[in-house]
Scaffold this motif. Structure first.
Motif, PDB file in Angstrom:
ATOM      1  N   CYS A 144     -17.434   2.893  -6.961  1.00 44.89           N
ATOM      2  CA  CYS A 144     -16.263   3.545  -6.373  1.00 44.89           C
ATOM      3  C   CYS A 144     -15.870   4.760  -7.225  1.00 44.89           C
ATOM      4  O   CYS A 144     -15.691   4.634  -8.446  1.00 44.89           O
ATOM      5  CB  CYS A 144     -15.110   2.556  -6.319  1.00 44.89           C
ATOM      6  SG  CYS A 144     -13.528   3.296  -5.873  1.00 44.89           S
ATOM      7  N   CYS A 189     -13.006   4.669  -1.662  1.00 46.15           N
ATOM      8  CA  CYS A 189     -14.389   4.663  -1.173  1.00 46.15           C
ATOM      9  C   CYS A 189     -14.562   3.945   0.160  1.00 46.15           C
ATOM     10  O   CYS A 189     -15.649   3.972   0.746  1.00 46.15           O
ATOM     11  CB  CYS A 189     -15.320   4.043  -2.209  1.00 46.15           C
ATOM     12  SG  CYS A 189     -15.047   2.271  -2.468  1.00 46.15           S
ATOM     13  N   GLY A 190     -13.522   3.281   0.649  1.00 48.51           N
ATOM     14  CA  GLY A 190     -13.598   2.597   1.932  1.00 48.51           C
ATOM     15  C   GLY A 190     -14.248   1.230   1.887  1.00 48.51           C
ATOM     16  O   GLY A 190     -14.422   0.580   2.928  1.00 48.51           O
ATOM     17  N   SER A 191     -14.595   0.760   0.686  1.00 47.42           N
ATOM     18  CA  SER A 191     -15.241  -0.555   0.574  1.00 47.42           C
ATOM     19  C   SER A 191     -14.230  -1.680   0.767  1.00 47.42           C
ATOM     20  O   SER A 191     -13.007  -1.486   0.666  1.00 47.42           O
ATOM     21  CB  SER A 191     -15.909  -0.691  -0.796  1.00 47.42           C
ATOM     22  OG  SER A 191     -16.892   0.295  -0.979  1.00 47.42           O
ATOM     23  N   GLU A 192     -14.746  -2.852   1.027  1.00 43.72           N
ATOM     24  CA  GLU A 192     -13.896  -4.034   1.231  1.00 43.72           C
ATOM     25  C   GLU A 192     -13.159  -4.370  -0.061  1.00 43.72           C
ATOM     26  O   GLU A 192     -13.696  -4.204  -1.166  1.00 43.72           O
ATOM     27  CB  GLU A 192     -14.773  -5.212   1.655  1.00 43.72           C
ATOM     28  CG  GLU A 192     -13.991  -6.495   1.932  1.00 43.72           C
ATOM     29  CD  GLU A 192     -14.909  -7.655   2.296  1.00 43.72           C
ATOM     30  OE1 GLU A 192     -14.410  -8.785   2.380  1.00 43.72           O
ATOM     31  OE2 GLU A 192     -16.127  -7.417   2.477  1.00 43.72           O
ATOM     32  N   CYS A 251     -11.209  -3.501  -5.489  1.00 43.87           N
ATOM     33  CA  CYS A 251     -12.311  -2.893  -4.758  1.00 43.87           C
ATOM     34  C   CYS A 251     -13.607  -3.549  -5.210  1.00 43.87           C
ATOM     35  O   CYS A 251     -13.849  -3.729  -6.410  1.00 43.87           O
ATOM     36  CB  CYS A 251     -12.352  -1.390  -5.029  1.00 43.87           C
ATOM     37  SG  CYS A 251     -13.816  -0.556  -4.387  1.00 43.87           S
ATOM     38  N   SER A 252     -14.467  -3.886  -4.259  1.00 43.62           N
ATOM     39  CA  SER A 252     -15.704  -4.602  -4.575  1.00 43.62           C
ATOM     40  C   SER A 252     -16.851  -3.670  -4.953  1.00 43.62           C
ATOM     41  O   SER A 252     -17.915  -4.137  -5.368  1.00 43.62           O
ATOM     42  CB  SER A 252     -16.125  -5.452  -3.367  1.00 43.62           C
ATOM     43  OG  SER A 252     -16.303  -4.619  -2.220  1.00 43.62           O
ATOM     44  N   ASN A 253     -16.645  -2.363  -4.821  1.00 48.45           N
ATOM     45  CA  ASN A 253     -17.720  -1.390  -5.035  1.00 48.45           C
ATOM     46  C   ASN A 253     -17.704  -0.876  -6.473  1.00 48.45           C
ATOM     47  O   ASN A 253     -16.804  -0.126  -6.864  1.00 48.45           O
ATOM     48  CB  ASN A 253     -17.565  -0.223  -4.052  1.00 48.45           C
ATOM     49  CG  ASN A 253     -18.608   0.856  -4.262  1.00 48.45           C
ATOM     50  OD1 ASN A 253     -19.635   0.628  -4.898  1.00 48.45           O
ATOM     51  ND2 ASN A 253     -18.348   2.036  -3.714  1.00 48.45           N
ATOM     52  N   CYS A 271      -9.148  -1.959   2.992  1.00 48.22           N
ATOM     53  CA  CYS A 271     -10.298  -1.263   2.419  1.00 48.22           C
ATOM     54  C   CYS A 271      -9.833  -0.386   1.265  1.00 48.22           C
ATOM     55  O   CYS A 271      -8.673   0.039   1.228  1.00 48.22           O
ATOM     56  CB  CYS A 271     -10.997  -0.402   3.469  1.00 48.22           C
ATOM     57  SG  CYS A 271     -11.679  -1.331   4.858  1.00 48.22           S
ATOM     58  N   CYS A 272     -10.717  -0.101   0.334  1.00 47.73           N
ATOM     59  CA  CYS A 272     -10.386   0.737  -0.817  1.00 47.73           C
ATOM     60  C   CYS A 272     -10.001   2.138  -0.347  1.00 47.73           C
ATOM     61  O   CYS A 272     -10.754   2.766   0.405  1.00 47.73           O
ATOM     62  CB  CYS A 272     -11.582   0.815  -1.769  1.00 47.73           C
ATOM     63  SG  CYS A 272     -11.356   1.982  -3.130  1.00 47.73           S
TER      64      CYS A 272
END
Length: 672
Positions: A433, A413-416, A428-430, A409-410
């Motif tokens: 972010c 930001c904790g995104s995938e 990071c996919s967000n 995870c990032c």
């Protein structure tokens, strides 16, 4: 009474001339002809005369070396010619490739003359330009972004080896390097240690920091030196070779590098290796050698790319390597979402600077080198700039080292996170972010992009934490009362930041497109896109196939640009920028192309134009401005005090225009 005044002025001028002469003998030629006591006696007499008779003050008097009043801020200065960067060579093959490219380009122009090469030290200091009018120092400026620098005249005047007045009247502009001799640097740091002050990391940083002091008296206290390495313009003489220009600069009173050689590219390669071994014998730092074509007419033909001259290259010395231990591995997130692992190191000194962090590039590199937390590793500065881990000293492992795995995870930001099959990096996919947004803002304000001074990483962090900005579009809607509520932002600082933001609205359209941070789009690609489509609206509407019609834009770049402008969030930011008054189209150029392919040379001082304005007027109409008269020159525009270029133009039967005739040509083209 008049005779007394004349005698007094004559004595003051006599003392100034003598002191200028003895300054050159001591600081430039290293060959003093009077004692220090005799010099000091003349200096004291001049100081006293100037104190008692202030009407005879001269800003270029030898007494002004001590520095003047502190400055509020540095004035911005536009360079008469853009200061480009040099391409790098790292081995003999790179040098031979450089020479081959030159040979092919000259062949394509059917030029048979063989280039001679000049090999010089690449002094590791701060590049500046010096401009003289009628032999007096008028302006000194830093490189800045290559087009616009900072006016540091007051500080440069404190450097003893910089002539305040030349040995003969001349309008001249040169480039050179401000540096600090190593023995002087060590002595200065010794004194600072005794005074319980922070030490400078290396001579280069010390020199650069000294020149950019707002208080010139501080610069005057620092042991700075100056070497001239390039003559840009002069009204005094015309030269066909670089080495002749160097000899001329020395005669005028400039210090030039004594270690230079004119030879073949093969000998240049040998000299580069020799100086790699001998560099520590010098009393100043060099980080490589510069190899340049000697003949100025050939330089004219070779020209430049958007960023570098084709007739010169910098041979960079092999990176110095040191061993240290990996304390930890952390991951940073860039503006495109790329996750980059970085080794946190036990601090180690490399080439005079302390290194405590090095890039590990990506997951594949960690696995290939088998880097673990606790490992002892060899690090180096890649290109003498970016620290990187070269290899692990596996024989020193004790079993306590820990393997590192990239996060799923990032870390921001904790995104995938995901990895494209064609790439070596995780992303990071967000798009929202915080780390990506932070880096995108820093890219936007950077010198190469919108060049908004005063906004750095710390301030961006504080603005984001206070929710003043979520993206770079919000910068143009900041208010003073919002800024001064932030920690360490005073009223004057807030005013400067807001003024810098306002000034950035005047940047060229292609710099805005580069500043957007579109993946794969550098400054050159941004310029090509802007030239092709002319406006933001046309770029937004362009599809992949439309973008691929541009030279140097392939399918990957085209898809990246199209994707950027399709995203709703990006469209919202672009609207903010448009509403704030940023440029959304190319500046209108003259419709006339009747100067196309015509070559102009400018010489002397014009009344209605600066040199830059005259050049732009010609280029907007399709013409080209060159620095020296040749058989290919069509017009010489001669202002006041034109110098020897006028004689050469007449010898070559080149049409000479005075300023009125030049204005008539421009007016005719506008009316065609």
């Amino acid at each position: 009474m008049d005779e007394e005044v004349d005698d007094l002025q004559e004595r003051i001028e006599e003392l100034r001339e003598k002191l200028h002469y003895h300054n050159r003998r001591y600081h430039v030629y290293d060959d003093p002809v009077i004692s220090d006591a005799e010099y000091d006696e003349m200096m004291q007499e001049l100081k006293e005369l100037e104190r008692r008779h202030p009407r005879f003050q001269d800003p270029n008097s030898p007494t002004r070396r001590v520095g003047g009043e502190p400055l509020d801020e540095f004035e911005k200065v536009e360079h008469s010619q853009r200061m480009l960067s040099l391409d790098n060579a790292f081995d003999d093959d790179d040098l031979y490739d450089f020479a081959d490219r030159i040979e092919r380009r000259l062949d394509s122009h059917k030029i048979k003359e063989e280039p001679d090469y000049v090999i010089e030290h690449k002094v590791d200091g701060l590049a500046v330009i010096l401009r003289y009018r009628d032999g007096r120092l008028e302006l000194a400026a830093t490189r800045g972004d290559g087009s616009v620098g900072e006016n540091v005249t007051a500080n440069i005047k404190t450097i003893p080896s910089v002539p305040l007045r030349l040995s003969r009247p001349a309008d001249i502009e040169i480039r050179g390097e401000v540096f600090m001799p190593e023995d002087e640097f060590e002595e200065m740091n010794r004194r600072r240690l005794e005074e319980d002050k922070n030490l400078f990391a290396n001579p280069r940083n010390a020199a650069a920091g000294s020149v950019r002091q707002l208080d010139p008296s501080i610069a005057a206290e620092r042991p700075l030196d100056f070497l001239a390495y390039s003559l840009l313009e002069t009204s005094a003489d015309n030269f066909d070779r670089h080495v002749k220009a160097m000899e001329f600069m020395k005669k005028l009173g400039f210090k030039t590098n004594q270690y230079w050689r004119k030879d073949s590219v093969e000998k240049a390669a040998v000299l580069c290796w020799e100086w790699t071994e001998k560099r520590n014998q010098l009393n100043y730092e060099i980080d490589g050698m510069v190899i340049k074509v000697d003949q100025l007419a050939l330089r004219e033909v070779l020209g430049s790319t958007s960023s570098s001259p084709r007739w010169a290259i910098a041979y960079k010395f092999p990176a110095q390597q040191k061993s240290t231990r990996v304390k930890d591995i952390v991951v940073s997130v860039g503006r495109t979402g790329a996750l980059t692992p970085n080794a946190i190191l036990e601090p180690v000194d490399i080439d005079g600077s302390t290194v405590s962090r090095a890039t590990l590039h990506n997951e594949d590199e960690i696995e290939r080198k088998d880097v673990r937390i606790g490992d002892r590793v060899i690090i180096q500065k890649a290109g003498d700039i970016i620290p990187e881990v070269v290899r692990v000293i596996k024989e020193e492992r004790n079993g306590g080292e820990a393997k590192f795995n990239m996060p799923e995870c990032c870390p921001s930001c904790g995104s995938e996170v995901s990895r494209d099959p064609d790439e070596a990096v995780l992303r990071c996919s967000n798009a929202a972010c915080p780390a990506q947004l932070r880096e995108s803002i820093l890219h936007f304000v950077s010198r190469e992009a919108m060049n908004i001074e005063g906004i750095g990483p710390s301030l961006v962090d504080r603005m984001m934490e206070a929710k003043l900005v979520e993206d770079y579009g919000d910068l143009y809607y900041l208010e003073k009362d919002e800024l001064i509520r932030l920690e360490r932002v005073a009223s004057k600082s807030a005013d400067n930041i807001l003024q810098a933001i306002k000034e950035s609205k005047n940047r060229e359209f292609d710099r805005l497109i580069y500043a957007l941070g579109i993946r794969h789009v550098g400054s050159r690609t941004a310029a090509l896109i802007c030239e092709h489509f002319n406006s933001l609206e046309r770029i937004k509407k362009a599809g992949v196939e439309d973008l691929k019609e541009i030279d140097e834009v392939g399918p990957v770049i085209a898809r990246s640009v199209a994707d950027f402008f399709e995203r709703e969030k990006n469209q919202e930011i672009l609207q903010k920028l448009k509403d704030a008054g940023l440029p959304t189209e190319m500046k209108e150029q003259s419709d006339s192309d009747n100067l196309e392919d015509l070559r102009f040379v400018l010489t002397g001082r014009l009344d209605d134009f600066t040199r830059q304005e005259a050049s732009e007027a010609i280029e907007q109409r399709g013409g080209r401005v060159t620095s020296s008269v040749s058989g290919r020159t069509d017009y010489l525009v001669a202002g006041e005090n034109p110098g020897s270029k006028l004689d050469e133009a007449r010898e070559r039967d080149v049409t000479v225009l005075n300023e009125d005739e030049f204005l008539n040509i421009l007016s005719e083209k506008e009316g065609d």
